[in-house]
Scaffold this motif. Structure first.
Motif, PDB file in Angstrom:
ATOM      1  N   ARG A 300       1.034  -1.602   0.130  1.00 11.71           N
ATOM      2  CA  ARG A 300       0.086  -0.197   0.093  1.00 11.71           C
ATOM      3  C   ARG A 300       0.626   1.203  -0.356  1.00 11.71           C
ATOM      4  NH1 ARG A 300      -4.754   0.827   3.316  1.00 11.71           N
ATOM      5  NH2 ARG A 300      -5.731  -0.526   2.512  1.00 11.71           N
ATOM      6  N   GLU A 301       2.065   1.110   0.594  1.00 11.37           N
ATOM      7  CA  GLU A 301       2.666   2.661   0.790  1.00 11.37           C
ATOM      8  C   GLU A 301       3.682   2.723  -0.319  1.00 11.37           C
ATOM      9  OE1 GLU A 301       2.594   5.033   2.848  1.00 11.37           O
ATOM     10  OE2 GLU A 301       0.680   3.477   4.145  1.00 11.37           O
ATOM     11  N   GLY A 302       3.781   1.273  -1.514  1.00 11.89           N
ATOM     12  CA  GLY A 302       4.532   1.893  -2.441  1.00 11.89           C
ATOM     13  C   GLY A 302       6.393   1.742  -2.271  1.00 11.89           C
ATOM     14  N   LEU A 303       6.611   0.862  -1.142  1.00 11.85           N
ATOM     15  CA  LEU A 303       7.808   0.553  -0.198  1.00 11.85           C
ATOM     16  C   LEU A 303       8.301  -0.129  -1.116  1.00 11.85           C
ATOM     17  CD1 LEU A 303       7.202   0.304   3.465  1.00 11.85           C
ATOM     18  CD2 LEU A 303       7.455   2.402   2.212  1.00 11.85           C
ATOM     19  N   GLN A 304       9.934  -0.403  -1.622  1.00  8.88           N
ATOM     20  CA  GLN A 304      11.066  -0.919  -2.522  1.00  8.88           C
ATOM     21  C   GLN A 304      11.562  -2.085  -1.467  1.00  8.88           C
ATOM     22  OE1 GLN A 304      10.712  -0.879  -5.603  1.00  8.88           O
ATOM     23  NE2 GLN A 304       9.232   0.945  -5.332  1.00  8.88           N
ATOM     24  N   ALA A 305      12.379  -2.717  -2.415  1.00 14.64           N
ATOM     25  CA  ALA A 305      13.379  -4.042  -2.044  1.00 14.64           C
ATOM     26  C   ALA A 305      14.819  -3.830  -2.933  1.00 14.64           C
ATOM     27  CB  ALA A 305      12.677  -4.923  -1.959  1.00 14.64           C
ATOM     28  N   PRO A 306      15.437  -3.055  -2.287  1.00 15.67           N
ATOM     29  CA  PRO A 306      16.113  -2.806  -3.663  1.00 15.67           C
ATOM     30  C   PRO A 306      17.138  -4.252  -4.092  1.00 15.67           C
ATOM     31  CG  PRO A 306      16.414  -1.248  -1.636  1.00 15.67           C
ATOM     32  CD  PRO A 306      14.818  -2.277  -1.250  1.00 15.67           C
ATOM     33  N   GLU A 307      18.050  -4.363  -5.142  1.00 17.05           N
ATOM     34  CA  GLU A 307      18.339  -5.493  -5.313  1.00 17.05           C
ATOM     35  C   GLU A 307      19.704  -5.626  -5.153  1.00 17.05           C
ATOM     36  OE1 GLU A 307      18.955  -6.677  -9.614  1.00 17.05           O
ATOM     37  OE2 GLU A 307      16.782  -6.256  -9.938  1.00 17.05           O
ATOM     38  N   SER A 308      20.502  -3.967  -4.647  1.00 15.35           N
ATOM     39  CA  SER A 308      21.615  -4.736  -3.847  1.00 15.35           C
ATOM     40  C   SER A 308      21.430  -4.523  -2.715  1.00 15.35           C
ATOM     41  CB  SER A 308      22.220  -2.700  -4.061  1.00 15.35           C
ATOM     42  OG  SER A 308      20.968  -1.683  -3.643  1.00 15.35           O
ATOM     43  N   GLU A 309      20.109  -4.352  -2.064  1.00 16.52           N
ATOM     44  CA  GLU A 309      20.205  -4.796  -0.373  1.00 16.52           C
ATOM     45  C   GLU A 309      19.125  -6.226  -0.251  1.00 16.52           C
ATOM     46  OE1 GLU A 309      17.369  -2.142   1.950  1.00 16.52           O
ATOM     47  OE2 GLU A 309      18.147  -0.783   0.882  1.00 16.52           O
TER      48      GLU A 309
END
Length: 400
Positions: A300-309
């Motif tokens: 809902r909040e449009g959060l991200q899981a960056p590939e680098s992390e």
């Protein structure tokens, strides 16, 4: 025979019937459905169980949740306790034939009263130092081990965990060791610190980092407690079954690190696999619902899981497993699962950081500051278009 012919015919008809039923109903299955029952007469009729996508309805005002965020300070006493625990980890141990005393390290086996001692039970390492005891369970063990000798067996009442009720155990001292602790100078040299003072500062920073992580976890759990009470959840039973299976796999991995199997653990506890699953059910439900709420927040909040992390966590997990002696062949078999775990970990961390910012008011302050900056920039741009001079630009002109 007639039965086998009927079975073959059903196997041909069922897949197509299931697909047609899904299209006509407009249902979107979350997982594979299953045939519950069928009737051949008076007309052919199938009943399917279709797992639907979980429904997570957050309270409309969930962004208004507020809790004070006050991480505990690290005291000098905490730092000294940490350093002493570190000294114990690198102590020189010498087996002794005398009663155990304060400062010794004792190997002790512990199992529930009324059951035989498990043949492959690994002993616990207990330093008889109340100052470095991590919890009341260890403190009680320490109190009961002082004065005990090698091979001595005794009964003790302990909680299975700090939150659980007391249970009766049998303890047997395996060996008693006199422990010679390294000096802080020796410890500093081992960790390539320039001096004991530098080592102390390293310990302080490590403790601050640990406390922040621990506090954040507890803080997010408190926020989730509030959310969970007010969130409407609906999900298929297959999800709960899957969660229990995952918890069983985690338990098996944890036990294997201690040289035990799940069957050995069940034997020690005196319960069956089915009884263990039933005991796990409530914890699995709690964990599943938390994960569903976090997933909804993330989406809902449009959060991200960056590939680098994700790959940073993935690589760190691999290095940890290799350090534990896990063979490359076994690692290759686990790669997909480890990568999925890393992705889920980064997603959860992003949602946790968001909830921390939300409930602490930090996110609201940041959004207010951002709006104020945008309004200032907009006002400046509007004045420039009208040929007016802003106070800042006027001050710059006067200075030049």
């Amino acid at each position: 025979g007639e039965e086998s012919i009927t079975q073959e015919a059903l196997e041909l008809v069922i897949p197509e019937t299931y697909e047609t039923a899904l299209k006509e109903s407009g249902l979107e299955p979350f997982a594979a459905g299953r045939l519950e029952e069928y009737e051949l007469t008076p007309e052919l009729k199938f009943t399917f169980i279709v797992p639907l996508k979980p429904e997570v309805v957050l309270p409309e005002d969930y962004r208004q949740i507020r809790l004070p965020y006050e991480p505990p300070a690290v005291t000098e006493e905490d730092v000294q306790r940490f350093l002493r625990s570190l000294q114990q980890d690198y102590a020189f141990l010498e087996s002794v034939d005398r009663p155990a005393q304060i400062g010794d390290m004792v190997l002790v086996k512990l199992w529930k009263k009324g059951r035989p001692e498990p043949a492959e039970l690994e002993p616990l390492r207990i330093y008889l130092d109340p100052e470095t005891s991590p919890d009341k369970i260890y403190t009680r063990l320490i109190e009961n081990l002082i004065g005990r000798e090698k091979h001595e067996q005794f009964e003790i009442t302990l909680p299975a965990s700090p939150e659980e009720e007391l249970e009766d155990y049998v303890a047997r001292v395996v060996l008693v060791f006199a422990a010679t602790l390294p000096s802080l100078e020796e410890l500093a040299a081992h960790f390539t610190a320039e001096s004991p003072e530098k080592l102390t500062e390293m310990a302080r920073q490590e403790l601050i980092s640990e406390r922040k992580i621990e506090y954040l976890e507890n803080y997010v759990n408190r926020v989730l407690d509030i959310l969970q009470e007010r969130t409407r959840l609906a999900y298929p039973p297959v999800l709960l079954h899957k969660q229990i299976e995952e918890m069983l796999e985690e338990l098996e991995e944890d036990l294997s690190e201690d040289g035990m199997t799940l069957d050995m653990s069940l034997q020690m506890e005196g319960i069956s696999r089915e009884e263990l699953i039933e005991k796990m059910r409530e914890a699995a439900k709690y964990r599943l619902e938390r994960d569903l709420i976090m997933e909804e927040i993330f989406s809902r909040e449009g959060l991200q899981a960056p590939e680098s992390e994700v790959f940073e966590h993935f690589a760190s997990h691999l290095r940890s497993l290799q350090a534990q002696g896990v063979k490359n062949k076994e690692l290759r078999e686990k790669l997909a699962r480890i990568l999925k775990h890393s992705y889920e970990f980064v997603k959860y961390r992003a949602a946790a950081e968001f909830l921390k910012g939300l409930a602490s008011g930090e996110l609201e302050r940041h959004e207010q500051e951002k709006r104020a900056e945008e309004e200032t920039e907009f006002a400046g741009a509007s004045m420039a278009e009208e040929g007016l001079v802003t106070p800042e630009a006027e001050a710059e002109g006067a200075a030049s």
